[in-house]
Structure formats: structure tokens, C-alpha cells
Design a protein around this motif. Structure first.
Motif, PDB file in Angstrom:
ATOM      1  N   ILE A 149       0.830  -1.207   0.000  1.00 42.37           N
ATOM      2  CA  ILE A 149       0.000   0.000   0.000  1.00 42.37           C
ATOM      3  C   ILE A 149       0.867   1.260   0.000  1.00 42.37           C
ATOM      4  CG2 ILE A 149      -1.645   1.324   1.386  1.00 42.37           C
ATOM      5  CD1 ILE A 149      -2.782  -1.410   2.305  1.00 42.37           C
ATOM      6  N   ARG A 150       1.948   1.237   0.778  1.00 37.71           N
ATOM      7  CA  ARG A 150       2.839   2.393   0.833  1.00 37.71           C
ATOM      8  C   ARG A 150       3.431   2.678  -0.542  1.00 37.71           C
ATOM      9  NH1 ARG A 150       6.015   0.572   4.596  1.00 37.71           N
ATOM     10  NH2 ARG A 150       4.743   1.394   6.294  1.00 37.71           N
ATOM     11  N   LEU A 151       3.820   1.618  -1.256  1.00 38.54           N
ATOM     12  CA  LEU A 151       4.383   1.778  -2.589  1.00 38.54           C
ATOM     13  C   LEU A 151       3.331   2.319  -3.559  1.00 38.54           C
ATOM     14  CD1 LEU A 151       6.984   1.359  -4.163  1.00 38.54           C
ATOM     15  CD2 LEU A 151       6.295  -1.015  -4.571  1.00 38.54           C
ATOM     16  N   ALA A 152       2.094   1.807  -3.456  1.00 43.22           N
ATOM     17  CA  ALA A 152       1.016   2.282  -4.325  1.00 43.22           C
ATOM     18  C   ALA A 152       0.742   3.767  -4.092  1.00 43.22           C
ATOM     19  CB  ALA A 152      -0.246   1.463  -4.080  1.00 43.22           C
ATOM     20  N   CYS A 153       0.724   4.173  -2.841  1.00 44.57           N
ATOM     21  CA  CYS A 153       0.458   5.585  -2.518  1.00 44.57           C
ATOM     22  C   CYS A 153       1.613   6.485  -2.944  1.00 44.57           C
ATOM     23  CB  CYS A 153       0.193   5.739  -1.025  1.00 44.57           C
ATOM     24  SG  CYS A 153      -1.366   4.998  -0.485  1.00 44.57           S
ATOM     25  N   HIS A 154       2.829   5.936  -2.963  1.00 48.14           N
ATOM     26  CA  HIS A 154       3.959   6.714  -3.466  1.00 48.14           C
ATOM     27  C   HIS A 154       3.801   6.982  -4.962  1.00 48.14           C
ATOM     28  CE1 HIS A 154       8.046   8.161  -4.027  1.00 48.14           C
ATOM     29  NE2 HIS A 154       8.201   7.275  -5.001  1.00 48.14           N
ATOM     30  N   VAL A 155       3.359   5.968  -5.706  1.00 52.33           N
ATOM     31  CA  VAL A 155       3.219   6.099  -7.156  1.00 52.33           C
ATOM     32  C   VAL A 155       2.051   7.018  -7.514  1.00 52.33           C
ATOM     33  CG1 VAL A 155       2.677   4.829  -9.273  1.00 52.33           C
ATOM     34  CG2 VAL A 155       4.326   3.894  -7.643  1.00 52.33           C
ATOM     35  N   ILE A 156       0.892   6.800  -6.884  1.00 54.34           N
ATOM     36  CA  ILE A 156      -0.306   7.630  -7.109  1.00 54.34           C
ATOM     37  C   ILE A 156      -0.696   8.249  -5.763  1.00 54.34           C
ATOM     38  CG2 ILE A 156      -2.737   7.661  -7.816  1.00 54.34           C
ATOM     39  CD1 ILE A 156      -1.007   7.185 -10.164  1.00 54.34           C
ATOM     40  N   PRO A 157      -0.231   9.449  -5.444  1.00 57.50           N
ATOM     41  CA  PRO A 157      -0.472  10.037  -4.114  1.00 57.50           C
ATOM     42  C   PRO A 157      -1.948  10.140  -3.726  1.00 57.50           C
ATOM     43  CG  PRO A 157       1.267  11.235  -5.245  1.00 57.50           C
ATOM     44  CD  PRO A 157       0.706  10.275  -6.238  1.00 57.50           C
ATOM     45  N   GLU A 158      -2.853  10.287  -4.691  1.00 65.35           N
ATOM     46  CA  GLU A 158      -4.277  10.398  -4.368  1.00 65.35           C
ATOM     47  C   GLU A 158      -4.830   9.144  -3.708  1.00 65.35           C
ATOM     48  OE1 GLU A 158      -6.677  12.929  -4.698  1.00 65.35           O
ATOM     49  OE2 GLU A 158      -4.858  14.155  -4.860  1.00 65.35           O
ATOM     50  N   LEU A 159      -4.134   8.023  -3.858  1.00 61.08           N
ATOM     51  CA  LEU A 159      -4.590   6.790  -3.212  1.00 61.08           C
ATOM     52  C   LEU A 159      -4.561   6.892  -1.690  1.00 61.08           C
ATOM     53  CD1 LEU A 159      -2.996   3.950  -5.400  1.00 61.08           C
ATOM     54  CD2 LEU A 159      -5.408   4.561  -5.221  1.00 61.08           C
ATOM     55  N   CYS A 160      -3.790   7.833  -1.159  1.00 61.19           N
ATOM     56  CA  CYS A 160      -3.719   8.009   0.298  1.00 61.19           C
ATOM     57  C   CYS A 160      -5.083   8.327   0.898  1.00 61.19           C
ATOM     58  CB  CYS A 160      -2.736   9.126   0.643  1.00 61.19           C
ATOM     59  SG  CYS A 160      -1.014   8.751   0.261  1.00 61.19           S
ATOM     60  N   TYR A 161      -6.003   8.840   0.096  1.00 62.21           N
ATOM     61  CA  TYR A 161      -7.312   9.231   0.610  1.00 62.21           C
ATOM     62  C   TYR A 161      -8.352   8.113   0.492  1.00 62.21           C
ATOM     63  CZ  TYR A 161      -5.101  13.786   0.271  1.00 62.21           C
ATOM     64  OH  TYR A 161      -4.232  14.844   0.402  1.00 62.21           O
ATOM     65  N   GLY A 162      -7.947   6.965  -0.049  1.00 59.60           N
ATOM     66  CA  GLY A 162      -8.866   5.840  -0.161  1.00 59.60           C
ATOM     67  C   GLY A 162      -8.703   4.861   0.986  1.00 59.60           C
ATOM     68  N   ARG A 163      -9.587   3.897   1.042  1.00 60.97           N
ATOM     69  CA  ARG A 163      -9.540   2.869   2.088  1.00 60.97           C
ATOM     70  C   ARG A 163      -9.509   1.475   1.460  1.00 60.97           C
ATOM     71  NH1 ARG A 163     -14.652   4.814   5.576  1.00 60.97           N
ATOM     72  NH2 ARG A 163     -15.418   4.968   3.427  1.00 60.97           N
ATOM     73  N   MET A 164      -8.743   0.624   2.066  1.00 59.27           N
ATOM     74  CA  MET A 164      -8.701  -0.776   1.662  1.00 59.27           C
ATOM     75  C   MET A 164      -9.964  -1.469   2.176  1.00 59.27           C
ATOM     76  SD  MET A 164      -5.813  -3.598   2.716  1.00 59.27           S
ATOM     77  CE  MET A 164      -6.299  -3.606   4.450  1.00 59.27           C
ATOM     78  N   VAL A 165     -10.648  -2.219   1.306  1.00 59.23           N
ATOM     79  CA  VAL A 165     -11.867  -2.895   1.747  1.00 59.23           C
ATOM     80  C   VAL A 165     -11.752  -4.416   1.721  1.00 59.23           C
ATOM     81  CG1 VAL A 165     -13.370  -0.997   1.074  1.00 59.23           C
ATOM     82  CG2 VAL A 165     -12.918  -2.818  -0.570  1.00 59.23           C
ATOM     83  N   ARG A 166     -10.781  -4.940   0.966  1.00 54.46           N
ATOM     84  CA  ARG A 166     -10.682  -6.398   0.895  1.00 54.46           C
ATOM     85  C   ARG A 166      -9.272  -6.810   0.511  1.00 54.46           C
ATOM     86  NH1 ARG A 166     -12.967 -10.354  -3.698  1.00 54.46           N
ATOM     87  NH2 ARG A 166     -12.496 -12.335  -2.709  1.00 54.46           N
ATOM     88  N   VAL A 167      -8.833  -7.919   1.085  1.00 51.33           N
ATOM     89  CA  VAL A 167      -7.556  -8.538   0.728  1.00 51.33           C
ATOM     90  C   VAL A 167      -7.826 -10.016   0.449  1.00 51.33           C
ATOM     91  CG1 VAL A 167      -5.227  -9.117   1.502  1.00 51.33           C
ATOM     92  CG2 VAL A 167      -6.286  -6.971   2.237  1.00 51.33           C
TER      93      VAL A 167
END
Length: 366
Positions: free
Chosen positions: A283-301
Motif C-alpha cells: 500500500i505504501r508503494l502504491a500511494c507513493h506512485v499515485i499520491p491520491e490513493l492516500c485518501y482511499g480505504r482498503m476494503v478487501r484482501v
């Protein structure tokens, strides 16, 4: 007791496509799976169709597979939501740029339509990218499907071709009996087929053991993450040079985060538990690539099982030492090239010259 020309054991994309092509060539075919068709790796993967793959030798096969996924209405007579979009493999450090350059060279040499572009041009293609991106490998032949629809589409197509489909039917053993194979089911029934195709993914090692053939198959436990629905934050398929991230956003706004980060489990129990530190890293890597992802929530793994051979290349061809027995599986980025790999094996089974070389399983014999 039923008799068949071919029995396919394992109902993933490669098993289903092999059975489908053989059925269309007038072979009486049955496909058997312990669950629903494409309910394991073929239905739980991210559905990515990419040529930005680490095994450059498989790119010619992936190109053919990509073309098939983008024409399912013609050969599968069904749509599974395939989307053709740009793909970007990103570099954020000098070391990643060097790796990216080497991989672009290798992929281009194998025919991939991939170009190295600047970070600025990558941002024009994907405005949501982190400003620190240095360069990217751009490929117009990328995209994704809705993997969970794969099994439904294959079942319809197989049924239309009068191929027998046995779901939720576990095979417990196979006996090579003169010119036929006896396939024993857990309900104490058995079937007879002139030819057998083993297409069992991470269970191929056990299946080959039924025929006293020893080929080790490693089982990877890949973690996948889905977010809540979000406003549009990306319009391409994204990865990074070291292969530890894949990202895409579906039409409904959910974002899929993958990259092969491992969870806990094995082929006997399946995926058992996510590893929190690996989830955080992904998740940290994903948010680094697309910063807007920081405002979303994980719902399923969830966890998907992936097969890998000792040399990380497929096993496709004759089962060593056994006539009329065949094996197919352990293909890196196997969802992309799966339909084409099945077609190649069907050519081989029918005695035709294959369009591309297969991957002789005998190289892996212990």
C-alpha cells in the motif's frame, strides 16, 4: 462409465482453452476440476494483460494472448470486460532506471512494442503520477479484464461445443492402462480417456506423481488488495521497474493493488493469512506512485496461488516417458498468455506443427 478422446484435469484458463480448441476439432473432451472453472489462480488474479513482464522469453506468447483477450467475442463468444489501455512501468531511482533500461532492451528484442519515455511524458499519459518519476517504459498493448468472469465464459463456450464439464469433482489418481487412462474420482467413480492433459497449476507436481514423474513446482501465495470506490485517480495500468507493484482502476472506481507480495499458505490449505508488513509495504508503494490513493480505504484482501518451476519457465508438452499424456502450466503472467498456450498445446496434441515452440517438461526431471 464414460469414454473420452481427451480428459483435461484442471479447469483454469490453460486447461479450459486446451479443452475448448480440442472440442472444436471434433475430439470428445471432458474437463474436470475440484471447484468451479477458473476459481483458483485464473479467477483470483488481477486480470492484468501486460507485456511489461519479467520473463522476456514469454513476450511473443503474451502478445498472442493479449490479442485473444481483446477478441473474446470471436473465439469465446462472450465479453469479459476487457479494457485496452496504456501501460507504464516506472522508475523512481537511478538504480530503477538502469533496471528499466535493461528490461526495455530485452523486451524490445522479443518483439514487444515498448518504448522508454521521460518522467514528464509519463505524467502527461498519467497525470496522477508522483512528480518524482524519472522515466517509464510505455506500452500501448496493455489492459485488463474482469478475471472473475473468466470461468463463466469458458463454461458457456465449452457447453456449446458439447464438451463435458465436471466441476466440484476431485480426481484422486490416474492409471495408465495400456492404450487408455483411467481417471479415478473421490466419489469412487472413474472415467476412461485415450489422452490425458494435466493442467492443475500449483498441484501439477502432485498430478505428475500419479504417473510417477517427478517435477518440482513451487507455490507462491500472492496478496491482492482492492480499495473502496474512488473518483478517477488513474487511467493506465501501472507497475514499477522492480516488479513489486501493479495498479489499475476499474470502471466502478475500485483500485486493484498487487505486485506479488507474499502471504501465508500452501497448496494444501490455500491462502491462509495475509502478512501485515507486506500489506503495508504494498500500500505504501502504491500511494507513493499515485499520491491520491492516500485518501482511499482498503476494503478487501485475498490470496491467490501461483505455480513456478525451477527455471521460472512453463511446462508445456508431453509428460516425459508417457505416450498421450500432456502437461501445461507454470506460466509467468499466465493469465495474459493462457488462451494462446492452450491453443498451442491443442495443436501439438492433434499432431500439427505448433506455431511457436513448447516448453519441454523433461528439462525439469529430478
Amino acid at each position: 462409465m464414460e469414454n473420452y478422446d481427451v480428459a483435461v484435469v484442471g479447469g483454469g484458463v490453460m486447461g479450459c482453452s486446451t479443452a475448448l480448441y480440442l472440442s472444436r476439432n471434433q475430439m470428445r473432451t471432458i474437463i474436470i476440476d475440484s471447484g468451479a472453472l477458473c476459481s483458483e489462480a485464473s479467477g483470483t488474479n488481477a486480470g492484468t494483460l501486460t507485456l511489461n513482464m519479467t520473463r522476456a522469453a514469454l513476450i511473443p506468447y503474451a502478445i498472442k494472448g493479449w490479442e485473444l483477450w481483446n477478441s473474446t467475442e470471436k473465439w469465446l463468444h462472450s465479453s469479459i470486460g476487457t479494457r485496452k489501455v496504456n501501460g507504464l512501468s516506472l522508475a523512481f531511482t537511478e538504480e530503477e532506471e538502469e533496471l528499466l533500461y535493461d528490461r526495455v532492451q530485452a523486451r524490445q528484442a522479443m518483439g514487444a512494442p515498448i518504448k522508454l519515455i521521460s518522467g514528464k511524458k509519463a505524467q502527461r499519459l498519467e497525470p496522477g503520477l508522483n512528480n518524482s518519476v524519472r522515466s517509464a517504459a510505455w506500452c500501448a498493448k496493455d489492459g485488463f479484464t474482469s478475471a472473475y468472469l473468466t470461468g463463466h465464459a469458458f463454461k458457456r463456450a465449452l457447453t456449446q461445443e458439447n464438451s463435458a464439464v465436471m466441476e466440484y469433482s476431485k480426481v484422486k489418481g490416474i492409471e495408465n492402462d495400456k492404450n487408455n487412462f483411467k481417471i479415478y474420482l473421490e466419489n469412487n467413480e472413474h472415467l476412461i480417456a485415450k489422452r490425458i492433459v494435466l493442467a492443475g497449476g500449483v498441484w501439477l507436481e502432485d498430478m505428475l506423481n500419479w504417473l510417477n514423474v517427478k517435477i518440482p513446482i513451487k507455490c507462491l501465495i500472492n496478496q491482492l488488495i482492492i480499495t473502496e470506490r474512488m473518483p478517477p485517480v488513474m487511467k493506465t495500468v501501472l507497475s514499477i521497474a522492480n516488479g513489486l507493484l501493479s495498479l489499475k482502476q476499474f470502471d466502478n472506481g475500485t483500485v486493484m493493488i498487487g505486485g506479488g507480495w507474499q502471504g501465508l499458505g500452501d497448496k494444501e490449505r490455500g491462502g491462509v493469512e495475509a502478512i501485515p508488513e507486506n500489506l503495508k509495504g504494498n500500500i505504501r508503494l502504491a500511494c507513493h506512485v499515485i499520491p491520491e490513493l492516500c485518501y482511499g480505504r482498503m476494503v478487501r484482501v485475498w490470496l491467490g496461488l501461483e505455480a513456478e518451476t525451477a527455471d521460472a519457465l512453463p511446462v508445456i508438452g508431453n509428460v516425459p516417458g508417457i505416450s498421450n499424456a500432456y502437461v501445461i502450466g507454470s506460466v509467468h503472467s499466465g493469465y495474459t498468455s493462457g488462451p494462446y498456450m492452450g491453443w498451442l498445446l491443442s495443436q501439438f496434441i492433434m499432431g500439427q506443427e505448433t506455431e511457436m515452440p513448447l516448453f519441454d517438461p523433461s528439462r525439469l526431471i529430478n
